[in-house]
Design a protein around this motif. Sequence first.
Motif, PDB file in Angstrom:
ATOM      1  N   ILE A  57      41.439  36.723  37.182  1.00  0.00           N
ATOM      2  CA  ILE A  57      40.681  36.583  35.963  1.00  0.00           C
ATOM      3  C   ILE A  57      39.290  37.164  35.986  1.00  0.00           C
ATOM      4  O   ILE A  57      38.441  36.600  36.595  1.00  0.00           O
ATOM      5  CB  ILE A  57      40.580  35.115  35.581  1.00  0.00           C
ATOM      6  N   THR A 123      43.585  41.841  29.185  1.00  0.00           N
ATOM      7  CA  THR A 123      42.795  40.680  29.609  1.00  0.00           C
ATOM      8  C   THR A 123      42.599  40.668  31.122  1.00  0.00           C
ATOM      9  O   THR A 123      41.998  39.746  31.656  1.00  0.00           O
ATOM     10  CB  THR A 123      43.486  39.370  29.198  1.00  0.00           C
ATOM     11  N   ARG A 124      43.110  41.701  31.823  1.00  0.00           N
ATOM     12  CA  ARG A 124      43.085  41.704  33.288  1.00  0.00           C
ATOM     13  C   ARG A 124      42.622  43.057  33.821  1.00  0.00           C
ATOM     14  O   ARG A 124      43.013  44.096  33.309  1.00  0.00           O
ATOM     15  CB  ARG A 124      44.473  41.403  33.860  1.00  0.00           C
ATOM     16  N   HIS A 144      37.299  39.000  31.650  1.00  0.00           N
ATOM     17  CA  HIS A 144      38.636  39.418  32.060  1.00  0.00           C
ATOM     18  C   HIS A 144      39.082  38.645  33.287  1.00  0.00           C
ATOM     19  O   HIS A 144      38.276  38.240  34.115  1.00  0.00           O
ATOM     20  CB  HIS A 144      38.661  40.916  32.406  1.00  0.00           C
ATOM     21  N   ASP A 145      40.391  38.461  33.429  1.00  0.00           N
ATOM     22  CA  ASP A 145      40.953  37.996  34.676  1.00  0.00           C
ATOM     23  C   ASP A 145      40.811  39.150  35.668  1.00  0.00           C
ATOM     24  O   ASP A 145      41.209  40.269  35.380  1.00  0.00           O
ATOM     25  CB  ASP A 145      42.437  37.648  34.525  1.00  0.00           C
ATOM     26  N   ASN A 179      36.127  33.717  36.966  1.00  0.00           N
ATOM     27  CA  ASN A 179      36.769  34.975  36.588  1.00  0.00           C
ATOM     28  C   ASN A 179      37.456  35.686  37.751  1.00  0.00           C
ATOM     29  O   ASN A 179      37.909  36.820  37.598  1.00  0.00           O
ATOM     30  CB  ASN A 179      35.743  35.929  35.972  1.00  0.00           C
ATOM     31  N   GLY A 181      40.506  35.984  40.218  1.00  0.00           N
ATOM     32  CA  GLY A 181      41.874  35.568  40.477  1.00  0.00           C
ATOM     33  C   GLY A 181      42.313  35.851  41.892  1.00  0.00           C
ATOM     34  O   GLY A 181      43.338  35.352  42.348  1.00  0.00           O
TER      35      GLY A 181
END
Length: 388
Positions: A57, A123-124, A144-145, A179, A181
């Motif tokens: 994220i 979004t990634r 963003h992820d 954020n 991941g």
Amino acid sequence: MVPPGSSPYSHQPLANQSTPAFQNMSGGGYTPWEAQPKSSKKKWWIIGGIAALIAIIIAVVVGVVVSKNNNKNRTTSNSGDPSNFSKDSRLKKSFYGLAYTPEGSQLPDCGNKLEDLMSQLTTRIRLYGADCNQSALVVHESEHDCLAGNYPIATDNNAAYDRQRDTIKDAISTYGTDNIGGITVGNEFMLNYLTANGVGSEGINGDVANQGAALIIADIQDTRNMLSGLSLDKTIPVGNADAGSFFNNMVLAAVDYGMANVHPWFANVSAQDSAGWTANFFEEFDVTPAKALSNSPQMYIAETGWPTQSSDEGNASNGPSTASEANLQEFLNTFICQANANNTEYFFFEYFDEPWKDQQFGGVEGWWGLFNSNRTLKNIEIPDCPSP
């Protein structure tokens, strides 16, 4: 600047493979790659050489405004307010993720900033490295992820790895983990190591390869130790990225996720066959081997795409197809929606053309973007099929 030959961003050819029928990467039976998108249940898996973490994220939500440039609309920030932007109707949030290096992130020429347009596409994002404070830039200013990155170099006494590890540590300590991941340690490390030292008769899991694996595993474990020492409120997965056919079992057994670079262009596959070939290569060389390991690392496609031109005539064709916007469109049309429908987790390569790659490597290296280097959209149409 990363020393020539050691850059984490250059590419090497994959072994050419035949194109068998596409297998649904969610683990089901065979599904026609040409099938139209349909709803299906999301599955997180493991993939050889690139096991993936739980949903990565990082975010880049910045304002954008539309202006004319070369008879094309160009979207740029209008103010410092990230909620104040105008959407470009040509852009669709259809990509699972994008491979991204903020411009101005190459030592010693730092001076990066976040991009406006990515929030309308995905979004990634996955980063390759941490130089020029790009990890802090993304963690602090985007939504963003994100998979953060650190690219060790086998021949520099761990200088690049140590530098970036400390930068990532500072970013986490300052801005937290919301954020982030995962942290990807290594980008094509095994490919570069075996190119320099020879694969050996036993291949990717032989004695020579295992010597290289031990080097990158030490950095992977060091990253885990660094994270453990921060006493975080969540566990951040640690992974590795490499060329799709260069995942060593020892490396995969040491990570939570793997990320495979799978490029039909470098395998001399036609644009028309590239989507199906990419899916099957990923399944055979990355997903299936990862599933066989006890830790079952999650696998992602770290890079896939199609170049739109070459700086010299000799590299303008891979044999069956040319580097062109028309063939990028062909790959977009046949890969994106089908991959989304099959819950394939991929990072498209890449957001914009990068002139420094062209200057350093030539050929097609600088011409993989959806956008030109001036951020004007190329003569392509983004597929309209929301990513899972």
